[in-house]
Design an enzyme around this catalytic site. Structure first.
Site, PDB file in Angstrom:
ATOM      1  N   ARG A 241       0.827  -1.215   0.000  1.00  0.00           N
ATOM      2  CA  ARG A 241       0.000   0.000   0.000  1.00  0.00           C
ATOM      3  C   ARG A 241       0.860   1.262   0.000  1.00  0.00           C
ATOM      4  NH1 ARG A 241      -5.844   1.178   2.812  1.00  0.00           N
ATOM      5  NH2 ARG A 241      -5.980   3.334   2.124  1.00  0.00           N
ATOM      6  N   ASN A 245       2.053   6.016  -1.974  1.00  0.00           N
ATOM      7  CA  ASN A 245       2.704   7.235  -1.494  1.00  0.00           C
ATOM      8  C   ASN A 245       3.801   7.714  -2.431  1.00  0.00           C
ATOM      9  OD1 ASN A 245       1.118   7.255   0.838  1.00  0.00           O
ATOM     10  ND2 ASN A 245       2.477   5.777   1.814  1.00  0.00           N
ATOM     11  N   HIS A 252       5.118  15.903   1.275  1.00  0.00           N
ATOM     12  CA  HIS A 252       4.847  16.287   2.663  1.00  0.00           C
ATOM     13  C   HIS A 252       5.830  17.346   3.139  1.00  0.00           C
ATOM     14  CE1 HIS A 252       2.575  12.257   3.256  1.00  0.00           C
ATOM     15  NE2 HIS A 252       1.771  13.220   2.854  1.00  0.00           N
ATOM     16  N   HIS A 266      -2.242  19.850  -2.173  1.00  0.00           N
ATOM     17  CA  HIS A 266      -1.679  18.512  -1.961  1.00  0.00           C
ATOM     18  C   HIS A 266      -1.356  17.807  -3.287  1.00  0.00           C
ATOM     19  CE1 HIS A 266      -0.877  14.627  -0.209  1.00  0.00           C
ATOM     20  NE2 HIS A 266      -1.778  14.088  -1.008  1.00  0.00           N
TER      21      HIS A 266
HETATM   22  N1  GLY Z   1      -3.707   7.831   0.078  1.00  0.00           N
HETATM   23  C1  GLY Z   1      -2.900   6.709   0.282  1.00  0.00           C
HETATM   24  C2  GLY Z   1      -3.631   5.515   0.800  1.00  0.00           C
HETATM   25  O1  GLY Z   1      -4.850   5.526   0.834  1.00  0.00           O
HETATM   26  O2  GLY Z   1      -3.024   4.567   1.189  1.00  0.00           O
END
Ligand code: GLY
Length: 370
Positions: A241, A245, A252, A266
């Site tokens: 996951r 990113n 960030h 963002h």
């Molecule tokens: N926005 C990144 C996630 O949902 O993992």
């Protein structure tokens, strides 16, 4: 109408993507209801544009509604508005069997999702995302939460929605800047895992930006499908996951450096971050030089911010930016984690990056020698 299945066992749900879904929400929501009543939480901007349409459709079908309208903006994703939302849901006697609708962008989706996660130890909610960014990213996958004085998204829970209704028509109401910021997250999907999608975006991106609904719906569908595939493999971000990113470590730091202000949205930071991640990958010999050039070219062709000099105003030094990265919540044992790429569509997670290489990369952009 397009539908994406998020296959998460007993937490499985569908994402419906198409025109007129706000006006015609009843057909989707009614089968979820145990009694003819829903609570809707939205923000002032979205309420002006879309709340009446949703309420009239539901009430016209005999479903009573109660609505809470919060101020628009990132500062709503905070303890005071979270408390207000939870207390309001309780005062409306929303029970476990009921549904709460989050009608809005990422701020509303994250806040309402978190309120739904904790209210009576968890009630069901439906995401109705009204920004491109929320349609392709934040409304899908169950990350919910609020910001803390210590940083963004530091308080939250994984709580999957019961359904996502992404009405493509709402994208017409976005400013071009907000639309393109959301597009930063769309491009990210091509870059991280789907070269064919990136090629498709190179061809159809301009039409998409001009308002081609079929192209918009297809871009949202592919983005959601890619996110669903990743979330199905790794719901709570133990591994894959993190690929979502891509560009975010840089983003960030840049958001913190610009005070989370209008200087950098963002999605704009994500686009710049993706370009930087590809440049760093090429400098480290991980991918061919054509890859970062192609990324930068596409972002420029779309009229998007693609490098540090596109951000208005002064930025801190490269060293200071890397220090800001080290405060990211995804840092593990003080090790910076980057998503780098072996080519377009071939991203991977690594901690194997020298601080000096990142400083040199940023210095080159800050001094405009790239
Ligand atoms: N926005 C990144 C996630 O949902 O993992």
């Amino acid at each position: 109408m397009k539908t994406v299945d998020v296959n998460l066992g007993e937490r499985a749900y569908q994402i419906h993507i198409g025109s007129g879904l706000i006006a015609n929400a009843t057909g989707f929501i009614a089968p979820l209801l145990k009694r003819q009543r829903v609570a809707i939480v939205t923000d002032e901007n979205v309420a002006t544009l879309h709340l009446n349409t949703l309420v009239e459709g539901l009430e016209g079908a005999g479903i009573s509604t109660a609505s809470l309208t919060l101020p628009a903006g990132e500062s709503t994703k905070s303890w005071p508005h979270f408390e207000r939302t939870v207390e309001w849901l309780l005062s409306e006697k929303i029970e476990r069997r009921d549904i709460v609708i989050a009608l809005g962008g990422g701020v509303i989706g994250d806040l309402v999702g978190f309120a739904a996660a904790v209210l009576r130890r968890g009630i069901r909610f439906v995401q109705m995302p009204t920004s491109l960014l929320a349609q392709v990213d934040s409304s899908v996958g169950g990350k919910t939460g609020i910001n803390a004085p210590h940083g963004k998204n530091l308080i939250g829970a994984f709580h999957q929605p019961s359904m996502v209704l992404a009405d493509i028509d709402v994208l017409d109401t976005l400013t071009p800047r907000d639309f393109l910021a959301g597009y930063g997250e769309v491009v990210k999907y091509g870059l991280l895992g789907n070269e064919a999608f990136f090629e498709w975006l190179e061809e159809h991106g301009p039409a998409l930006a001009k308002g081609d609904k079929e192209a918009r719906a297809e871009a949202v569908r592919i983005s959601c499908q890619m996110k669903a595939d990743i979330v199905e493999r790794d719901e709570t971000e133990q591994g894959d996951r993190a690929l979502l990113n891509l560009g975010h470590t840089f983003c960030h730091a840049l958001e913190a450096a610009t005070g989370y202000s209008d200087r950098l949205l963002h999605g704009e930071g994500v686009a710049i971050g993706c370009a930087l991640a590809f440049d760093l990958s090429a400098r480290m010999g991980l991918c061919a030089q054509e890859a970062p050039s192609r990324v930068a070219q596409h972002l420029s062709a779309m009229g998007m911010k693609s490098q540090l000099s596109d951000i208005d105003g002064a930025l801190p030094s490269a060293e200071a930016l890397v220090d800001l990265m080290a405060q990211d919540k995804k840092v593990v044992d003080g090790q910076l984690r980057f998503i780098l790429a072996r080519g377009i569509g071939q991203a991977f997670v690594t901690s194997d990056v020298e601080r000096a290489d990142v400083v040199t990369l940023l210095n080159d952009y800050l001094s405009d020698t790239v």
